[in-house]
Write a protein that holds these residues in place. Structure first.
Motif, PDB file in Angstrom:
ATOM      1  N   UNK A 119       0.846  -1.187   0.000  1.00 18.58           N
ATOM      2  CA  UNK A 119       0.000   0.000   0.000  1.00 18.58           C
ATOM      3  C   UNK A 119       0.886   1.243   0.000  1.00 18.58           C
ATOM      4  N   UNK A 120       0.311   2.362  -0.466  1.00 19.34           N
ATOM      5  CA  UNK A 120       1.074   3.614  -0.475  1.00 19.34           C
ATOM      6  C   UNK A 120       1.425   4.044   0.943  1.00 19.34           C
ATOM      7  N   UNK A 121       0.497   3.855   1.867  1.00 16.00           N
ATOM      8  CA  UNK A 121       0.721   4.106   3.295  1.00 16.00           C
ATOM      9  C   UNK A 121      -0.392   3.391   4.044  1.00 16.00           C
ATOM     10  N   UNK A 122      -0.196   3.176   5.326  1.00 11.89           N
ATOM     11  CA  UNK A 122      -1.188   2.439   6.108  1.00 11.89           C
ATOM     12  C   UNK A 122      -2.198   3.412   6.710  1.00 11.89           C
ATOM     13  N   UNK A 123      -3.468   3.217   6.387  1.00 11.40           N
ATOM     14  CA  UNK A 123      -4.506   4.094   6.921  1.00 11.40           C
ATOM     15  C   UNK A 123      -4.691   3.854   8.418  1.00 11.40           C
ATOM     16  N   UNK A 124      -5.193   4.855   9.088  1.00  7.56           N
ATOM     17  CA  UNK A 124      -5.329   4.835  10.541  1.00  7.56           C
ATOM     18  C   UNK A 124      -6.142   3.648  11.039  1.00  7.56           C
ATOM     19  N   UNK A 125      -7.203   3.282  10.326  1.00  9.54           N
ATOM     20  CA  UNK A 125      -8.151   2.262  10.778  1.00  9.54           C
ATOM     21  C   UNK A 125      -7.834   0.865  10.250  1.00  9.54           C
ATOM     22  N   UNK A 126      -6.820   0.738   9.393  1.00 10.22           N
ATOM     23  CA  UNK A 126      -6.606  -0.497   8.633  1.00 10.22           C
ATOM     24  C   UNK A 126      -5.978  -1.600   9.483  1.00 10.22           C
ATOM     25  N   UNK A 127      -6.488  -2.836   9.282  1.00  6.91           N
ATOM     26  CA  UNK A 127      -5.894  -4.002   9.942  1.00  6.91           C
ATOM     27  C   UNK A 127      -5.515  -5.075   8.927  1.00  6.91           C
ATOM     28  N   UNK A 128      -5.645  -4.761   7.633  1.00  6.56           N
ATOM     29  CA  UNK A 128      -5.336  -5.743   6.602  1.00  6.56           C
ATOM     30  C   UNK A 128      -3.826  -5.927   6.455  1.00  6.56           C
TER      31      UNK A 128
ATOM     32  N   UNK B 273     -11.456  16.690   3.107  1.00  4.01           N
ATOM     33  CA  UNK B 273      -9.995  16.744   3.059  1.00  4.01           C
ATOM     34  C   UNK B 273      -9.372  16.644   4.450  1.00  4.01           C
ATOM     35  N   UNK B 274      -9.997  17.272   5.427  1.00  2.00           N
ATOM     36  CA  UNK B 274      -9.465  17.223   6.791  1.00  2.00           C
ATOM     37  C   UNK B 274      -9.405  15.785   7.303  1.00  2.00           C
ATOM     38  N   UNK B 275     -10.460  15.019   7.040  1.00  2.00           N
ATOM     39  CA  UNK B 275     -10.492  13.623   7.486  1.00  2.00           C
ATOM     40  C   UNK B 275      -9.478  12.783   6.728  1.00  2.00           C
ATOM     41  N   UNK B 276      -9.318  13.041   5.440  1.00  2.00           N
ATOM     42  CA  UNK B 276      -8.324  12.303   4.656  1.00  2.00           C
ATOM     43  C   UNK B 276      -6.936  12.447   5.274  1.00  2.00           C
ATOM     44  N   UNK B 277      -6.618  13.644   5.740  1.00  2.00           N
ATOM     45  CA  UNK B 277      -5.312  13.847   6.386  1.00  2.00           C
ATOM     46  C   UNK B 277      -5.226  13.068   7.695  1.00  2.00           C
ATOM     47  N   UNK B 278      -6.307  13.087   8.472  1.00  2.00           N
ATOM     48  CA  UNK B 278      -6.307  12.403   9.767  1.00  2.00           C
ATOM     49  C   UNK B 278      -6.093  10.901   9.600  1.00  2.00           C
TER      50      UNK B 278
ATOM     51  N   UNK C 120     -17.317   0.556  -8.219  1.00  2.00           N
ATOM     52  CA  UNK C 120     -17.774   0.598  -6.829  1.00  2.00           C
ATOM     53  C   UNK C 120     -17.011   1.686  -6.078  1.00  2.00           C
ATOM     54  N   UNK C 121     -17.650   2.247  -5.062  1.00  2.13           N
ATOM     55  CA  UNK C 121     -16.970   3.167  -4.158  1.00  2.13           C
ATOM     56  C   UNK C 121     -17.260   2.741  -2.725  1.00  2.13           C
ATOM     57  N   UNK C 122     -16.247   2.837  -1.849  1.00  2.00           N
ATOM     58  CA  UNK C 122     -16.379   2.525  -0.427  1.00  2.00           C
ATOM     59  C   UNK C 122     -16.344   3.809   0.387  1.00  2.00           C
ATOM     60  N   UNK C 123     -17.195   3.878   1.402  1.00  3.49           N
ATOM     61  CA  UNK C 123     -17.120   4.969   2.374  1.00  3.49           C
ATOM     62  C   UNK C 123     -17.240   4.380   3.777  1.00  3.49           C
ATOM     63  N   UNK C 124     -16.855   5.174   4.776  1.00  2.00           N
ATOM     64  CA  UNK C 124     -16.898   4.719   6.166  1.00  2.00           C
ATOM     65  C   UNK C 124     -17.692   5.716   7.000  1.00  2.00           C
ATOM     66  N   UNK C 125     -18.686   5.216   7.712  1.00  2.00           N
ATOM     67  CA  UNK C 125     -19.456   6.035   8.654  1.00  2.00           C
ATOM     68  C   UNK C 125     -18.794   5.972  10.025  1.00  2.00           C
ATOM     69  N   UNK C 126     -18.599   7.134  10.640  1.00  2.00           N
ATOM     70  CA  UNK C 126     -18.026   7.162  11.984  1.00  2.00           C
ATOM     71  C   UNK C 126     -16.525   7.343  12.012  1.00  2.00           C
ATOM     72  N   UNK C 127     -15.945   7.881  10.938  1.00  2.00           N
ATOM     73  CA  UNK C 127     -14.508   8.153  10.944  1.00  2.00           C
ATOM     74  C   UNK C 127     -14.171   9.169  12.033  1.00  2.00           C
ATOM     75  N   UNK C 128     -12.957   9.118  12.575  1.00  2.00           N
ATOM     76  CA  UNK C 128     -12.584  10.021  13.669  1.00  2.00           C
ATOM     77  C   UNK C 128     -12.836  11.487  13.328  1.00  2.00           C
ATOM     78  N   UNK C 129     -13.488  12.171  14.257  1.00  2.00           N
ATOM     79  CA  UNK C 129     -13.721  13.622  14.191  1.00  2.00           C
ATOM     80  C   UNK C 129     -14.742  14.046  13.133  1.00  2.00           C
ATOM     81  N   UNK C 130     -15.409  13.096  12.468  1.00  2.00           N
ATOM     82  CA  UNK C 130     -16.423  13.481  11.486  1.00  2.00           C
ATOM     83  C   UNK C 130     -17.793  13.589  12.147  1.00  2.00           C
ATOM     84  N   UNK C 131     -18.559  14.620  11.743  1.00  2.00           N
ATOM     85  CA  UNK C 131     -19.930  14.753  12.220  1.00  2.00           C
ATOM     86  C   UNK C 131     -20.891  14.418  11.079  1.00  2.00           C
TER      87      UNK C 131
END
Length: 531
Positions: free
Chosen positions: A220-229, A337-342, A368-379
């Motif tokens: 992967x290009x970098x490991x995302x905060x929530x990733x466990x794969x 964009x703010x969440x993408x950085x986080x 297909x597109x994937x999204x995540x509900x409940x990402x850190x700091x998102x309202x």
């Protein structure tokens, strides 16, 4: 529902609770349910059978005389020739068990007659732990006011329960009522499970010669905060990629030889990771070329998880088109964009839009597109912004994940640094996603759940009719074999005649996968030969 700007936040019970179970072994399942109501360190189990002395000294922290602020949960299962029954009693002051007061503060019971097992849907009532769990949930809901959307259901694949009802010719109302009776599930969730089962059923033809392939590219290009794969940073592991592809090619050839010799056929291929498009164009060409050279992919669903837009190029999309990849995923996770950085994404929302339309221009007509509900700091407003941007693009399918605190993720280790989304907000996000998917002409077609998922909810795949992902459906329903190739990949060998599923795990470590590929192939061949 409460105002999303002033959500109700459920605080778990911080009292200690002693749990005694009689007549059934389900400590683990009881703990999994109770931790949704109590702090996990407050839950204690005893082997005592109606023996207060052993509770006092062996299993409960502190002195029994100090127990007035502690709870006692008693779970009992008993049976006779006609029925079996369960009772759950909760005492909110354990010390009162020593007095004349014996009536519990909260109580629930269920009885299942053996004659009911022969009726439509009756097989589900053999699932005693689910039924006992529903009594636990009812008692805890009365005590705390918190209702679990899936009741006592803990498994990854709850649609299987609805599918049993559908296979027994039960209609929607019958199925919904049956699932509520079984597990105390919310009626809307039961209806969701039924709708998905009906959508999935035509894809579950009884084809004993069908095989599905998963191919893992663990970079992967970098490991995302929530990733466990299984995902290794490509900039650090780039030198290993050629050796990895050699080992993967060996596994591809070994699998193809067995499939061809035994007259099986490939129904779907799913290339995941990691991020498959994190490798160079030439490496992606080698992998796709190896697959198409070894397998007959006629009428095959062929998915590449293109994933992150910062790894997608015109060259790579053209290579996928050359090898007739007919389904891709471009996964924003969020359009903020703010969440993408986080979360550790090195791209912008505009990059997502640009790569999406580039893929469309090159002829990809199933995205297909994937999204995540409940990402850190998102309202909720930020999540709605994501949905609105996706509606403008009109993908063919949308997978809505609920944030989960996965054990191997950085988020789990660093969770104190981020705001956790309250349950009511996550529930509102999932509802907004459902409305958005329906607005785009989609319907729910597969669903699964995970441990530590926010608000005890689910991950749901939506698609326009005709764009359902065959691989995703079979991953959930487990009626056909999935042979998984690559580091960290997990094969599921399904023997329908024996009604058994055997899982075989490839080594996660890339170096070990490369050096021990021959050992893994020998182990896998044992299970292939028993299909």
């Amino acid at each position: 529902m409460s105002d999303s700007n002033n959500p109700i936040i459920f605080n778990k019970v911080t009292k200690d609770v002693l749990v005694e179970i009689e007549g059934i072994v389900m400590d683990q399942e009881a703990w999994e349910l109770l931790r949704l109501f109590y702090d996990s360190e407050c839950i204690h189990f005893t082997n005592a059978i109606s023996n207060i002395d052993s509770i006092q000294y062996k299993s409960f922290p502190g002195n029994f005389e100090e127990s007035s602020s502690r709870d006692y949960l008693f779970i009992k299962v008993f049976e006779n020739d006609e029925f079996w029954s369960c009772q759950v009693c909760l005492y909110t002051d354990i010390s009162l068990l020593l007095t004349s007061k014996s009536k519990p503060d909260f109580f629930s019971e269920k009885t299942v007659y053996y004659s009911d097992l022969e009726k439509p849907g009756g097989k589900l009532f053999q699932r005693r732990k689910i039924i006992v769990g529903s009594c636990i949930v009812k008692v805890m809901t009365k005590y705390t006011g918190k209702k679990l959307p899936y009741g006592s259901l803990l498994g990854v694949r709850p649609v299987k329960l609805a599918m049993q009802c559908v296979n027994d010719k039960m209609d929607k109302d019958e199925t919904v009522n049956h699932l509520i009776k079984l597990s105390d599930i919310d009626s809307k969730k039961a209806e969701l499970l039924y709708n998905i089962a009906v959508t999935e059923k035509p894809f579950l033809q009884d084809d004993k010669k069908a095989i599905h392939l998963y191919v893992g590219i663990p970079f992967c290009a970098s490991r995302c905060l929530y990733c466990s794969f299984t995902a290794y940073p490509i900039h650090r592991y780039k030198k290993l990629v050629p050796s990895y592809i050699l080992a993967l090619s060996k596994e591809i050839q070994h699998t193809a030889k067995w499939i061809n010799q035994n007259d099986y056929h490939i129904s779907s291929i799913y290339i995941g990771g990691g991020t498959p498009t994190s490798v160079d164009s030439s490496d992606l060409d080698r992998i796709l070329g190896e697959l198409t050279a070894n397998f007959n992919l006629k009428n095959c669903e062929f998915t590449v998880e293109a994933g992150r837009p910062d790894t997608i190029t015109k060259d790579k999309l053209e290579i996928m088109a050359k090898y007739k990849v007919n389904r891709i995923s471009i996964n924003p996770q969020t359009m903020n964009e703010e969440t993408l950085r986080i979360i550790g994404r090195n791209h912008t929302p505009e990059d997502i839009i640009d790569k999406y339309y580039l893929a469309r221009d090159l002829g990809f007509d199933n995205i297909n597109m994937d999204i995540i509900a409940g990402l850190p700091n998102e309202d909720i407003d930020m999540f709605i912004n994501t949905l609105e941007k996706i509606e403008e693009m009109q993908p063919d399918s949308l997978t809505v994940h609920t944030m989960a605190l996965k054990r191997a993720s950085r988020l789990r280790e660093e969770k104190s640094r981020y705001l956790s989304t309250p349950d009511m907000i996550v529930e509102a996000m999932i509802e907004e996603a459902r409305k958005s998917a329906y607005k785009m002409g989609m319907r729910s077609y597969y669903l699964y759940r995970q441990k530590n998922i926010l608000a005890n909810l689910e991950n749901t795949g939506y698609s326009k009719p005709g764009y359902e992902c065959r691989y995703n459906i079979h991953t959930m329903e487990e009626i056909q074999t999935i042979v998984a190739l690559g580091a960290g990949a997990i094969s599921k060998f399904v023997n329908s005649e024996k009604n058994e599923i055997n899982r075989v795990f490839n080594l996660k470590d890339v170096d070990l996968y490369i050096s021990k590929i021959d050992e893994m192939l020998k182990r896998k061949e044992v299970y292939l030969n028993h299909l």
